[in-house]
Scaffold this active site. Structure first.
Site, PDB file in Angstrom:
ATOM      1  N   TRP A  10      33.897   9.353  35.843  1.00  0.00           N
ATOM      2  CA  TRP A  10      33.798   9.928  37.193  1.00  0.00           C
ATOM      3  C   TRP A  10      32.763  11.050  37.119  1.00  0.00           C
ATOM      4  O   TRP A  10      32.864  11.920  36.243  1.00  0.00           O
ATOM      5  CB  TRP A  10      35.178  10.472  37.566  1.00  0.00           C
ATOM      6  CG  TRP A  10      35.319  11.084  38.909  1.00  0.00           C
ATOM      7  CD1 TRP A  10      34.964  10.534  40.108  1.00  0.00           C
ATOM      8  CD2 TRP A  10      35.897  12.366  39.213  1.00  0.00           C
ATOM      9  NE1 TRP A  10      35.287  11.382  41.126  1.00  0.00           N
ATOM     10  CE2 TRP A  10      35.856  12.512  40.615  1.00  0.00           C
ATOM     11  CE3 TRP A  10      36.445  13.393  38.448  1.00  0.00           C
ATOM     12  CZ2 TRP A  10      36.338  13.649  41.260  1.00  0.00           C
ATOM     13  CZ3 TRP A  10      36.931  14.518  39.083  1.00  0.00           C
ATOM     14  CH2 TRP A  10      36.875  14.640  40.468  1.00  0.00           C
ATOM     15  N   LYS A  34      45.791   9.858  46.016  1.00  0.00           N
ATOM     16  CA  LYS A  34      45.822   8.410  46.271  1.00  0.00           C
ATOM     17  C   LYS A  34      47.259   7.891  46.336  1.00  0.00           C
ATOM     18  O   LYS A  34      47.586   7.080  47.187  1.00  0.00           O
ATOM     19  CB  LYS A  34      45.088   7.621  45.177  1.00  0.00           C
ATOM     20  CG  LYS A  34      44.098   8.397  44.353  1.00  0.00           C
ATOM     21  CD  LYS A  34      42.736   8.451  44.951  1.00  0.00           C
ATOM     22  CE  LYS A  34      41.845   9.369  44.131  1.00  0.00           C
ATOM     23  NZ  LYS A  34      40.516   9.493  44.640  1.00  0.00           N
ATOM     24  N   ASP A  73      43.167  12.823  32.217  1.00  0.00           N
ATOM     25  CA  ASP A  73      43.039  12.927  33.670  1.00  0.00           C
ATOM     26  C   ASP A  73      43.738  11.726  34.304  1.00  0.00           C
ATOM     27  O   ASP A  73      43.460  10.582  33.934  1.00  0.00           O
ATOM     28  CB  ASP A  73      41.554  12.965  34.062  1.00  0.00           C
ATOM     29  CG  ASP A  73      41.375  13.252  35.540  1.00  0.00           C
ATOM     30  OD1 ASP A  73      42.302  13.798  36.160  1.00  0.00           O
ATOM     31  OD2 ASP A  73      40.293  12.938  36.078  1.00  0.00           O
TER      32      ASP A  73
HETATM   33  C1  LMR Z   1      36.524   8.743  43.658  1.00  0.00           C
HETATM   34  O1  LMR Z   1      36.278   8.622  42.459  1.00  0.00           O
HETATM   35  O2  LMR Z   1      35.962   8.063  44.540  1.00  0.00           O
HETATM   36  C2  LMR Z   1      37.566   9.713  44.120  1.00  0.00           C
HETATM   37  O3  LMR Z   1      38.168  10.311  43.026  1.00  0.00           O
HETATM   38  C3  LMR Z   1      37.102  10.667  45.147  1.00  0.00           C
HETATM   39  C4  LMR Z   1      36.234  11.755  44.593  1.00  0.00           C
HETATM   40  O4  LMR Z   1      36.559  12.921  44.786  1.00  0.00           O
HETATM   41  O5  LMR Z   1      35.204  11.460  43.989  1.00  0.00           O
END
Ligand code: LMR
Length: 396
Positions: free
Chosen positions: A130, A246, A211
């Protein structure tokens, strides 16, 4: 005075969401941000959340005071029990859990705390991950490095590579891992692999930071919680950030938690104090409403059961949509290599589509993915899956 301020390049996820909202096409499809959409394309208000709201409404209206720095006490207790299960009964005394401003807030508080006590440590995150992981740890002042997560085919975890990298890291290196539903790849470690990692971490004195933003949306709550519970049972020190955005569909309330697993209850007491100090210098104390709702649901057995059933329905719908998309693409293009859709799990699929292909699909079809090829499976439904299949097949 601010002549030297550069243009903000935007965020790969949140800025794309803004573009999606501005797109005037009625047929547009949002498979970008990690929102759970229901079969009608709406972000649902869960029935269990509605009930919790009405319970909250019937309570005597109390003055709206600040919460403590570490959050609502009932929330902290319920959440620690929910995250760690039986491991909480056994090890709860040496675990500290505080309420945070979403999962991002949990990571930031954890990062600031770690920076104070391990100022020279590096943080290692998976490649890919991420995007905000990098930004948050860098924002807290850390050098951030990436460990290879996938084999060259982009379809399997490179477990040998992970082990080799972690074996080479100096003591007290912080290693960020996704507890489940790896974002963006949808590929998670098996229980035996987690056990092997934690014994390596113990031997080499590495600090795991798990996480968890999608617990229950991958293989179900029990399996998805394996890493968190195994970490608590392993006897090593580690951190767990968690988001309720979520799983309770409570995005705007910013409800999350940070847990720190310590080696003794005495240390946990001191850590708890310093975490409060970290919160105080960031945002003083977290917001109340969402934490009240989560605490009511987790604490009331019938509501908790109802919520778990809703969570399972969300998970199952995503599994069904994975298969629906797979079948549609295979019908259009029998030799296309889209097995990843049904072998990965959680909210995302990592398609392997290039950024150029993603751009073409967005421009031509109004279908939005993240430019790293990540598809949010929860945005699919019976009405849009054929169009998405045509678009992906055209680029596969
Ligand atoms: C995502 O990965 O789309 C979500 O966790 C929203 C975000 O804050 O990026």
């Amino acid at each position: 005075m601010f002549e030297h301020v550069e243009i903000y390049p935007g965020d790969p996820i949140l800025s794309l969401m803004e573009d999606y909202q501005k797109d005037p096409r009625t047929e547009k499809v949002n498979l970008s941000i990690g929102f759970y959409y229901d079969e009608h394309g709406n972000v649902p208000v869960l029935e269990s959340v509605k009930k919790a709201k009405s319970i909250l409404d019937t309570r005597t209206q109390e003055p709206n005071l600040y919460l403590p720095m570490d959050g609502l006490p009932s929330f902290r207790k319920q959440v620690q029990q929910y995250l760690f299960g039986e491991a909480d009964a056994e090890h709860g005394e040496r675990i500290v859990t505080l309420q945070t401003v979403g999962g991002s807030g949990a990571i930031r508080v954890g990062a600031d705390f770690l920076k104070r006590y391990y100022p020279d440590a590096e943080v290692w995150i998976s490649d890919p991950t991420w995007d905000n992981h990098h930004a948050i740890f860098k924002g807290a002042g850390f050098e951030v490095q990436r460990y290879p997560y996938l084999k060259e085919d982009g379809r399997q975890i490179n477990f040998e590579g992970l082990i080799a990298t972690f074996e080479s890291l100096p003591a007290n290196t912080i290693v960020l891992l996704h507890a489940c539903c790896h974002n963006p790849t949808g590929l998670d470690l098996a229980p035996g692999q987690w056990d092997a990692l934690f014994s390596l971490f113990a031997r080499r004195s590495l600090i795991p930071f798990l996480d968890a933003a999608y617990l229950g949306l991958g293989e179900g709550l029990a399996k998805d919680s394996y890493a968190i519970r195994a970490l608590a049972g392993s006897g090593i020190t580690g951190l767990v950030s968690n988001s309720f955005s979520k799983v309770f569909s409570l995005y705007g309330e910013r409800v999350g938690s940070l847990s720190v697993i310590c080696q003794s209850s005495v240390i946990a007491g001191r850590v708890a104090g310093q975490l409060k100090g970290t919160v105080r210098t960031n945002y003083s104390n977290p917001p109340r409403f969402g934490a009240e709702l989560v605490s009511i649901i987790l604490g009331e057995p019938s509501l908790r059961t109802a919520w778990l059933a809703e969570l399972e329905r969300m998970r199952q719908r995503m599994v069904d949509m994975r298969h629906a998309l797979y079948d549609e693409i295979k019908t259009l293009k029998p030799y296309s290599k889209v097995e990843y859709l049904v072998t990965q799990s959680g909210m995302f699929s990592y398609s392997g589509l290039t950024a150029d292909a993603v751009d073409r699909i967005r421009e031509k079809h109004g279908i939005y993915f993240i430019r790293n090829g990540r598809i949010c499976i929860a945005g699919l439904n019976a009405l849009n899956v054929s169009r998405v299949a045509i678009a992906i097949a055209s680029e596969s």
